[in-house]
Design a protein around this motif. Structure first.
Motif, PDB file in Angstrom:
ATOM      1  N   UNK A   1       0.838  -1.204   0.000  1.00  0.00           N
ATOM      2  CA  UNK A   1       0.000   0.000   0.000  1.00  0.00           C
ATOM      3  C   UNK A   1       0.873   1.255   0.000  1.00  0.00           C
ATOM      4  N   UNK A   2       1.975   1.200   0.726  1.00  0.00           N
ATOM      5  CA  UNK A   2       2.905   2.332   0.765  1.00  0.00           C
ATOM      6  C   UNK A   2       3.468   2.583  -0.629  1.00  0.00           C
ATOM      7  N   UNK A   3       3.861   1.519  -1.317  1.00  0.00           N
ATOM      8  CA  UNK A   3       4.406   1.641  -2.672  1.00  0.00           C
ATOM      9  C   UNK A   3       3.367   2.182  -3.646  1.00  0.00           C
ATOM     10  N   UNK A   4       2.071   1.843  -3.397  1.00  0.00           N
ATOM     11  CA  UNK A   4       0.996   2.291  -4.290  1.00  0.00           C
ATOM     12  C   UNK A   4       0.609   3.745  -4.053  1.00  0.00           C
ATOM     13  N   UNK A   5       1.185   4.356  -3.015  1.00  0.00           N
ATOM     14  CA  UNK A   5       0.927   5.772  -2.788  1.00  0.00           C
ATOM     15  C   UNK A   5      -0.049   6.074  -1.665  1.00  0.00           C
ATOM     16  N   UNK A   6      -0.328   5.098  -0.788  1.00  0.00           N
ATOM     17  CA  UNK A   6      -1.157   5.377   0.376  1.00  0.00           C
ATOM     18  C   UNK A   6      -0.482   6.461   1.226  1.00  0.00           C
ATOM     19  N   UNK A   7      -1.266   7.296   1.840  1.00  0.00           N
ATOM     20  CA  UNK A   7      -0.723   8.442   2.576  1.00  0.00           C
ATOM     21  C   UNK A   7      -0.283   8.092   3.992  1.00  0.00           C
ATOM     22  N   UNK A   8      -1.031   7.192   4.636  1.00  0.00           N
ATOM     23  CA  UNK A   8      -0.775   6.847   6.033  1.00  0.00           C
ATOM     24  C   UNK A   8      -0.696   5.328   6.178  1.00  0.00           C
ATOM     25  N   UNK A   9       0.204   4.875   7.051  1.00  0.00           N
ATOM     26  CA  UNK A   9       0.338   3.462   7.372  1.00  0.00           C
ATOM     27  C   UNK A   9       0.116   3.301   8.879  1.00  0.00           C
ATOM     28  N   UNK A  10      -0.825   2.419   9.238  1.00  0.00           N
ATOM     29  CA  UNK A  10      -1.114   2.176  10.651  1.00  0.00           C
ATOM     30  C   UNK A  10      -0.170   1.112  11.204  1.00  0.00           C
ATOM     31  N   UNK A  11       0.454   1.432  12.313  1.00  0.00           N
ATOM     32  CA  UNK A  11       1.275   0.478  13.061  1.00  0.00           C
ATOM     33  C   UNK A  11       0.705   0.376  14.470  1.00  0.00           C
ATOM     34  N   UNK A  12       0.773  -0.823  15.049  1.00  0.00           N
ATOM     35  CA  UNK A  12       0.291  -0.995  16.420  1.00  0.00           C
ATOM     36  C   UNK A  12       1.434  -0.806  17.399  1.00  0.00           C
ATOM     37  N   UNK A  13       1.108  -0.193  18.524  1.00  0.00           N
ATOM     38  CA  UNK A  13       2.132   0.227  19.481  1.00  0.00           C
ATOM     39  C   UNK A  13       2.977  -0.938  19.979  1.00  0.00           C
ATOM     40  N   UNK A  14       2.395  -2.144  20.012  1.00  0.00           N
ATOM     41  CA  UNK A  14       3.140  -3.300  20.536  1.00  0.00           C
ATOM     42  C   UNK A  14       3.735  -4.170  19.421  1.00  0.00           C
ATOM     43  N   UNK A  15       3.871  -3.629  18.206  1.00  0.00           N
ATOM     44  CA  UNK A  15       4.502  -4.387  17.112  1.00  0.00           C
ATOM     45  C   UNK A  15       6.005  -4.535  17.339  1.00  0.00           C
ATOM     46  N   UNK A  16       6.563  -5.591  16.754  1.00  0.00           N
ATOM     47  CA  UNK A  16       8.018  -5.758  16.755  1.00  0.00           C
ATOM     48  C   UNK A  16       8.663  -4.784  15.771  1.00  0.00           C
ATOM     49  N   UNK A  17       9.914  -4.436  16.016  1.00  0.00           N
ATOM     50  CA  UNK A  17      10.703  -3.596  15.106  1.00  0.00           C
ATOM     51  C   UNK A  17       9.991  -2.290  14.774  1.00  0.00           C
ATOM     52  N   UNK A  18       9.341  -1.703  15.775  1.00  0.00           N
ATOM     53  CA  UNK A  18       8.507  -0.527  15.544  1.00  0.00           C
ATOM     54  C   UNK A  18       9.316   0.638  14.980  1.00  0.00           C
ATOM     55  N   UNK A  19      10.486   0.915  15.553  1.00  0.00           N
ATOM     56  CA  UNK A  19      11.288   2.051  15.080  1.00  0.00           C
ATOM     57  C   UNK A  19      11.700   1.871  13.622  1.00  0.00           C
ATOM     58  N   UNK A  20      12.064   0.633  13.243  1.00  0.00           N
ATOM     59  CA  UNK A  20      12.481   0.376  11.860  1.00  0.00           C
ATOM     60  C   UNK A  20      11.306   0.562  10.896  1.00  0.00           C
ATOM     61  N   UNK A  21      10.123   0.130  11.304  1.00  0.00           N
ATOM     62  CA  UNK A  21       8.945   0.273  10.445  1.00  0.00           C
ATOM     63  C   UNK A  21       8.579   1.746  10.278  1.00  0.00           C
ATOM     64  N   UNK A  22       8.665   2.505  11.351  1.00  0.00           N
ATOM     65  CA  UNK A  22       8.385   3.944  11.254  1.00  0.00           C
ATOM     66  C   UNK A  22       9.369   4.597  10.286  1.00  0.00           C
ATOM     67  N   UNK A  23      10.635   4.213  10.406  1.00  0.00           N
ATOM     68  CA  UNK A  23      11.665   4.781   9.525  1.00  0.00           C
ATOM     69  C   UNK A  23      11.393   4.429   8.067  1.00  0.00           C
ATOM     70  N   UNK A  24      10.909   3.219   7.804  1.00  0.00           N
ATOM     71  CA  UNK A  24      10.632   2.797   6.430  1.00  0.00           C
ATOM     72  C   UNK A  24       9.490   3.614   5.828  1.00  0.00           C
TER      73      UNK A  24
END
Length: 470
Positions: A77-100
């Motif tokens: 979805x990010x590659x397709x141009x979605x504006x926002x990506x939802x992440x859950x606070x207790x996900x693994x590798x949260x900082x890396x996903x935010x950076x991506x």
């Protein structure tokens, strides 16, 4: 901005093509197949949010899938141009996903959902504030009037960080509305009431018609009581109040004790007036500093509060409306039987006495009738079916949705010519069906609601026009 949750049942979704003020949340956890992310992007005018919600957060996906297929779908979805990506606070590798997400030039909505009542949400907000997420989303489950005070406190704590915070639950949907007024970048809505993906989620049309999608200052009015989600007061009062002041906002707020009422009045300094329903009518009378009509003070129960500077004035528009209705349908000298002796029952009795009509009262608990006026006759609940009354007024909550099949009577007493229902949800109650079958004239619950609301709204509008005059 409103953000509508989209599942496979909601496709195709035409408004998304032309409405740039409407964000769309694609609930990836509801789809069995990978979504056409590029197609959704091309068909949607406003922002798109990709969400992969886990079961622990009221979703359908296993938490273990968030790092695998769930993350892959959100990256697509990010590659397709979605504006926002939802992440859950207790996900693994949260900082890396935010950076991506940030590396792709898009924004992160960082979510936490507490599905149990009474959970302290502040620690979750603190954890979210410590991240580089763009929008924080902290959702609770409503269970107490104090949740509305918590909501204001968490918005104050968030400061300038964009926060979406409200409480789920049918009686707490006003917190979704208020989140916009407190500065939320969006709040969640459904395509229709039937398409809601969370408790208390209202439809796009209802949100826009009754509450708008604007933030900023507001002149607040409310209906107070419990249960409160069913109330038609917002729909009745909003357009009339907006004709005076476009910033008027009318919301349902849950409460059932004196302490709840005090907390609501303290939490909302913007509150200019309130319609009061069960079980707060007597508490509201105790809170009043003065009474608009002297009869309201004698009743010990009111259904209207009006802010008068630092004090509160009260009125009982049920009484005023009932006086008019009874005068039209009950001939002089004919007896009115009242079922129930709570706040509404007291208003009916007072109206009968004002009109000089004989009145008798029956209540399941005889103790509640200890302050019955001497001019009124007490009738034991077990004898409520006996003959002798011309008109019967329903002043209990028996038969209110969702208990539609219930009635306070086994049969309509012999000789009753008029039955006045005061419940309006459902539109046709079991008592009304019994009355019709017995050949009695039936007055539905909307008649009283509209009559008392008309008087009530006049009082509300006077508070707004007084400010204009000053």
């Amino acid at each position: 901005m409103l953000c509508v949750s989209l599942t496979p049942h909601d496709l195709p979704f035409a408004p998304a093509r032309t409405d740039p003020a409407l964000a769309v949340e694609v609930r990836l956890d509801h789809f069995d197949q990978a979504v056409d992310a590029a197609g959704l992007r091309a068909a949607t005018a406003g922002p798109l949010l990709a969400t992969f919600r886990s079961e622990h957060h009221l979703g359908r996906a296993a938490a273990a899938d968030r790092d695998g297929s769930g993350w892959e779908q959100r990256l697509a979805c990010l590659k397709a141009g979605f504006d926002w990506i939802d992440l859950e606070l207790d996900e693994n590798d949260l900082d890396d996903k935010i950076a991506a997400v940030h590396a792709a030039g898009k924004k992160v909505v960082l979510s936490h959902h507490s599905l149990s009542v009474g959970v302290d949400l502040e620690p979750f907000l603190e954890r979210a504030l410590a991240t580089r997420a763009d929008i924080l989303k902290i959702i609770g489950t409503g269970g107490a009037t104090a949740d509305f005070a918590t909501q204001r406190r968490l918005y104050q704590r968030a400061g300038t960080r964009p926060l979406v915070h409200f409480f789920m639950g049918a009686d707490y949907y006003a917190s979704r509305v208020l989140s916009l007024r407190y500065g939320a970048p969006f709040t969640f809505v459904a395509k229709s009431e039937a398409a809601a993906v969370a408790p208390g989620q209202v439809s796009i049309s209802r949100m826009r018609d009754l509450f708008g999608d604007r933030g900023g200052p507001f002149e607040a009015f409310a209906v107070l009581g419990l249960p409160i989600a069913h109330s038609r007061s917002p729909g009745y009062h909003t357009p009339l109040l907006r004709s005076i002041n476009q910033n008027a906002l009318f919301v349902p707020l849950p409460g059932e004790t004196d302490a709840d009422l005090a907390l609501l009045l303290q939490t909302f300094p913007e509150l200019r007036g309130a319609a009061v329903t069960k079980p707060l009518k007597e508490a509201a009378a105790r809170r009043a500093d003065r009474f608009v009509h002297p009869e309201a003070a004698d009743l010990g129960a009111v259904n209207t509060l009006l802010r008068d500077g630092s004090t509160w004035s009260a009125a009982n528009t049920d009484y005023l409306a009932m006086e008019t209705l009874l005068e039209d349908v009950v001939p002089a000298g004919r007896t009115v039987r009242v079922l129930g002796y709570g706040g509404l029952g007291k208003a009916v009795v007072a109206a009968c006495l004002k009109l000089g009509l004989p009145v008798e009262v029956t209540n399941r608990s005889a103790e509640k009738c200890r302050d019955l006026p001497a001019q009124a006759r007490f009738l034991a609940w077990e004898t409520r079916h006996e003959a002798g009354a011309y008109a019967l007024v329903q002043a209990t909550s028996v038969g209110m949705a969702p208990h539609d099949a219930m009635s306070p009577l086994e049969r309509v007493p012999e000789g009753v010519a008029v039955v006045m229902e005061t419940i309006y949800n459902p539109a046709v109650t079991q008592l009304m069906k019994q009355a019709e079958a017995a050949g009695a004239r039936v007055l539905d619950g909307m008649l009283l609601f509209e009559k008392q609301a008309e008087i009530q709204n006049r009082l509300f509008r006077e508070t707004l026009t007084a400010d204009i005059g000053n």
